[in-house]
Design an enzyme around this catalytic site. Sequence first.
Site, PDB file in Angstrom:
ATOM      1  N   ASP A 279      -9.856 -16.609 -16.321  1.00 30.49           N
ATOM      2  CA  ASP A 279     -10.689 -17.060 -15.280  1.00 30.49           C
ATOM      3  C   ASP A 279     -12.049 -17.652 -15.589  1.00 30.49           C
ATOM      4  O   ASP A 279     -12.685 -17.257 -16.476  1.00 30.49           O
ATOM      5  CB  ASP A 279     -11.075 -15.697 -14.241  1.00 30.49           C
ATOM      6  CG  ASP A 279     -11.786 -16.058 -13.157  1.00 30.49           C
ATOM      7  OD1 ASP A 279     -11.249 -16.381 -12.254  1.00 30.49           O
ATOM      8  OD2 ASP A 279     -12.981 -15.707 -13.468  1.00 30.49           O
TER       9      ASP A 279
ATOM     10  N   ASN B  71      -0.244   4.649  -0.439  1.00 24.44           N
ATOM     11  CA  ASN B  71      -0.729   5.913   0.088  1.00 24.44           C
ATOM     12  C   ASN B  71      -1.468   5.896   1.380  1.00 24.44           C
ATOM     13  O   ASN B  71      -2.195   6.686   1.663  1.00 24.44           O
ATOM     14  CB  ASN B  71      -1.825   6.305  -0.999  1.00 24.44           C
ATOM     15  CG  ASN B  71      -3.104   5.431  -1.322  1.00 24.44           C
ATOM     16  OD1 ASN B  71      -3.080   4.327  -0.716  1.00 24.44           O
ATOM     17  ND2 ASN B  71      -3.631   5.628  -2.513  1.00 24.44           N
TER      18      ASN B  71
ATOM     19  N   GLU C 129      -8.163 -21.628 -16.916  1.00 20.98           N
ATOM     20  CA  GLU C 129      -8.730 -22.148 -15.628  1.00 20.98           C
ATOM     21  C   GLU C 129      -9.698 -23.262 -15.996  1.00 20.98           C
ATOM     22  O   GLU C 129     -11.046 -23.048 -16.147  1.00 20.98           O
ATOM     23  CB  GLU C 129      -9.505 -21.191 -14.711  1.00 20.98           C
ATOM     24  CG  GLU C 129      -9.470 -21.671 -13.175  1.00 20.98           C
ATOM     25  CD  GLU C 129     -10.151 -20.630 -12.328  1.00 20.98           C
ATOM     26  OE1 GLU C 129      -9.964 -20.595 -11.275  1.00 20.98           O
ATOM     27  OE2 GLU C 129     -10.650 -19.651 -12.945  1.00 20.98           O
TER      28      GLU C 129
ATOM     29  N   ASP D 239      -4.181   3.967   2.545  1.00 22.88           N
ATOM     30  CA  ASP D 239      -5.573   3.926   2.604  1.00 22.88           C
ATOM     31  C   ASP D 239      -6.060   2.344   2.870  1.00 22.88           C
ATOM     32  O   ASP D 239      -7.122   2.011   2.750  1.00 22.88           O
ATOM     33  CB  ASP D 239      -6.344   4.138   1.187  1.00 22.88           C
ATOM     34  CG  ASP D 239      -5.967   3.178   0.107  1.00 22.88           C
ATOM     35  OD1 ASP D 239      -5.004   2.469   0.311  1.00 22.88           O
ATOM     36  OD2 ASP D 239      -6.481   3.373  -0.965  1.00 22.88           O
TER      37      ASP D 239
ATOM     38  N   ASP E 183      -5.205 -10.864 -15.618  1.00 28.87           N
ATOM     39  CA  ASP E 183      -6.554 -11.712 -15.366  1.00 28.87           C
ATOM     40  C   ASP E 183      -7.435 -11.388 -16.381  1.00 28.87           C
ATOM     41  O   ASP E 183      -7.943 -10.180 -16.438  1.00 28.87           O
ATOM     42  CB  ASP E 183      -7.042 -11.702 -14.231  1.00 28.87           C
ATOM     43  CG  ASP E 183      -7.139 -13.214 -13.376  1.00 28.87           C
ATOM     44  OD1 ASP E 183      -7.390 -13.990 -13.940  1.00 28.87           O
ATOM     45  OD2 ASP E 183      -6.638 -13.114 -12.360  1.00 28.87           O
TER      46      ASP E 183
ATOM     47  N   HIS F 263      -4.603 -17.243  -4.997  1.00 29.65           N
ATOM     48  CA  HIS F 263      -5.717 -16.469  -4.417  1.00 29.65           C
ATOM     49  C   HIS F 263      -6.901 -17.354  -4.117  1.00 29.65           C
ATOM     50  O   HIS F 263      -7.731 -16.666  -3.144  1.00 29.65           O
ATOM     51  CB  HIS F 263      -5.932 -15.231  -5.425  1.00 29.65           C
ATOM     52  CG  HIS F 263      -6.784 -15.608  -6.476  1.00 29.65           C
ATOM     53  ND1 HIS F 263      -6.230 -16.337  -7.523  1.00 29.65           N
ATOM     54  CD2 HIS F 263      -7.980 -15.522  -7.113  1.00 29.65           C
ATOM     55  CE1 HIS F 263      -6.956 -16.392  -8.562  1.00 29.65           C
ATOM     56  NE2 HIS F 263      -7.972 -16.012  -8.188  1.00 29.65           N
ATOM     57  N   ASP F 264      -7.016 -18.337  -4.675  1.00 28.12           N
ATOM     58  CA  ASP F 264      -8.182 -19.435  -4.665  1.00 28.12           C
ATOM     59  C   ASP F 264      -8.061 -20.425  -3.339  1.00 28.12           C
ATOM     60  O   ASP F 264      -8.920 -21.194  -3.358  1.00 28.12           O
ATOM     61  CB  ASP F 264      -8.797 -19.646  -5.762  1.00 28.12           C
ATOM     62  CG  ASP F 264      -9.665 -18.937  -6.750  1.00 28.12           C
ATOM     63  OD1 ASP F 264     -10.368 -17.840  -5.979  1.00 28.12           O
ATOM     64  OD2 ASP F 264      -9.690 -18.891  -7.706  1.00 28.12           O
TER      65      ASP F 264
ATOM     66  N   ASP G  63       0.752  -1.132  -0.112  1.00 28.81           N
ATOM     67  CA  ASP G  63      -0.026   0.054   0.030  1.00 28.81           C
ATOM     68  C   ASP G  63       1.077   1.148   0.067  1.00 28.81           C
ATOM     69  O   ASP G  63       1.622   1.406   0.800  1.00 28.81           O
ATOM     70  CB  ASP G  63      -0.881   0.019   1.343  1.00 28.81           C
ATOM     71  CG  ASP G  63      -1.514   1.437   1.226  1.00 28.81           C
ATOM     72  OD1 ASP G  63      -1.816   1.978   0.460  1.00 28.81           O
ATOM     73  OD2 ASP G  63      -2.253   1.280   2.470  1.00 28.81           O
TER      74      ASP G  63
ATOM     75  N   ASP H 165      -1.635  -1.286  -4.101  1.00 29.58           N
ATOM     76  CA  ASP H 165      -1.892  -0.524  -5.245  1.00 29.58           C
ATOM     77  C   ASP H 165      -0.751  -0.799  -6.349  1.00 29.58           C
ATOM     78  O   ASP H 165       0.314  -1.331  -5.875  1.00 29.58           O
ATOM     79  CB  ASP H 165      -2.103   0.889  -4.916  1.00 29.58           C
ATOM     80  CG  ASP H 165      -0.990   1.510  -3.980  1.00 29.58           C
ATOM     81  OD1 ASP H 165      -0.092   1.453  -4.095  1.00 29.58           O
ATOM     82  OD2 ASP H 165      -1.632   2.053  -2.815  1.00 29.58           O
TER      83      ASP H 165
END
Length: 593
Positions: free
Chosen positions: A240, A63, A294, A65, A138, A368-369, A61, A69
């Site tokens: 995907d 910035n 996938e 928040d 993706d 990520h899955d 990150d 990013d």
Amino acid sequence: MRLVLQSTLLPILAMALLLGACKQATQKANQSTVKTTAPASSEPWWKEAVVYQIYPRSFKDSNGDGVGDLQGIISKLDYVKSLGIDMVWLNPIYASPNKDNGYDISDYQNIMKEFGTMQDFDALLKGFHDREIKVFMDLVVNHCSSEHAWFKSARSSRNSPYYKYFHWWPAEKGKPPYRWSIFDEKGDAWEYNKATNSYYLHYFADAQPDLNWENPQLRQEIYKMMRFWLDKGIDGFRLDAIAFCSKDTTWQPLPAEYNGQWGMYYASGPHLHDYMQEMNREVLSKYNVATVAEAMGDVERVMKFVAPERKELNMAYYFEAIDFGYLPNEYKMPDPKGYDFVAWKKIYAKWTEAFAQKGWGTIYLANHDQPRMLTRWGNDTPEFRDASSKLLSTFILSMRGTAFYYYGDEIGMSNIKFDKVEDYNDIELLTNYAQVKAKGGDLKRFLEGMKISSRDNGRTPMQWDDSDNGGFGAGKPWLKVNPNYTSVNVAAQEKDPNSVLNYFRKMVQLRKKERALIYGDFKLVDAENPSIFAYTRSLEGRTILVLLNFKAVEAKVNTEGLDLSKAKVLLGNYPNSKATNQLKPYEALVLSL
């Protein structure tokens, strides 16, 4: 997003495949050698690539928040380069309302505001390319967001020019034929829309309407969007949920032959491969890029995507091994007895053999899955964290197929294991939690299982150092940082030549040096060993033996027929590793015979 065969679907499929395949594999595993041809000088670059997956929300990150990013990734370009990898796969960075963390796209040709701007992306792409790192994007085109301009117009009127970009069932025909939804609490893939007095189809969440690939105009829109990114200079797509894009628009009841497996039915659309061949013909064949599907199902199904003569895609994931070991008829609930390690090895042997004959596969243990590979397949206790992390890296980088490696695994990040449902962000888990609750199920048991298998375990912020939030950023992170960041972090491991991080770098370099680890024949050794995964990789007279003890106790491997007396240790995860068939807990040895 995964192609979900979970819950009642995946375990049934996995067991069905296993009963047939492993019976056959058992009879020949000790002698079976996966034969491959010697690599030609013209082999495509993506076969030799090591791919590093970055989940942008969780990487860095810039910035404050609380959300990772593009500028955050840019600040870490030299770190990524130092890993020795060849390609980065970015999870979706397109504009999105984030119902499914970017897998619900509202504008395919703009950047999510939380992530930055298109100028940031251009700078990121140039930064990677300047460092000779390729970039995968993706491609999420089975569905879009309900906030996409197409759908907002389509849901306003049946006369909208975009109405036919989606699948609708007019209410005057009564209730639509049942379709299962993966991310819907009701489990119903049809959602009523008052303005059009019709129902729209969504295989995932109701905020993710399925695109109508049966409409040629829609397909051309997708191809135009793909060219936009390819003309920018990206190096490929990860597609995907692509197996779901073709629909059986007769909307018949689930055929009995699928035995309740909606996911397999969805992946069997009548024009799926027509569309893949059209995509290749009109877009992909015009660029020097790579693609990975996938896909889902058995060898025969997956092979249709990658068989060269079919001219569709380059590589494919398969899920049989990564989703092994869950209880049948329950959503991602790990079997408390563990998993059948011998059967798991034979799944890998089967798929390796299949891709040796035709096409090209991938090798991975996390993304990520998935939960963190250390917790799911290794041992995340302090005693064995380092050894088993190194062992799993050795496995990924010594198997045949393009290696896909997930951010944070190179330092041995592990599952965060949330106690409360309120700590989770993932739509998949929250949907299934609601379903268990509605049925009066055991919520405590459910949450205990999710400590092992939840996707959010693999999405916690990257642990850069021991400062606040693990150096991820100054603001409150969108997902909690694993408390072990004070000891498990990049900064600490950079200083330690024997760290998990530096071992990963060594293993990447070994794979690049030893072409047998990429193209070599694969032979399973001591297949029935309940503790050790052992195999040889052989190419042009050179043989490499890989020995991996997946258990927390010492174990011996039967290396009959292999002469270890003159074997040379190429890499080992213990200090002063020696060529031996007696392995320490979670010991990994890569030997030259």
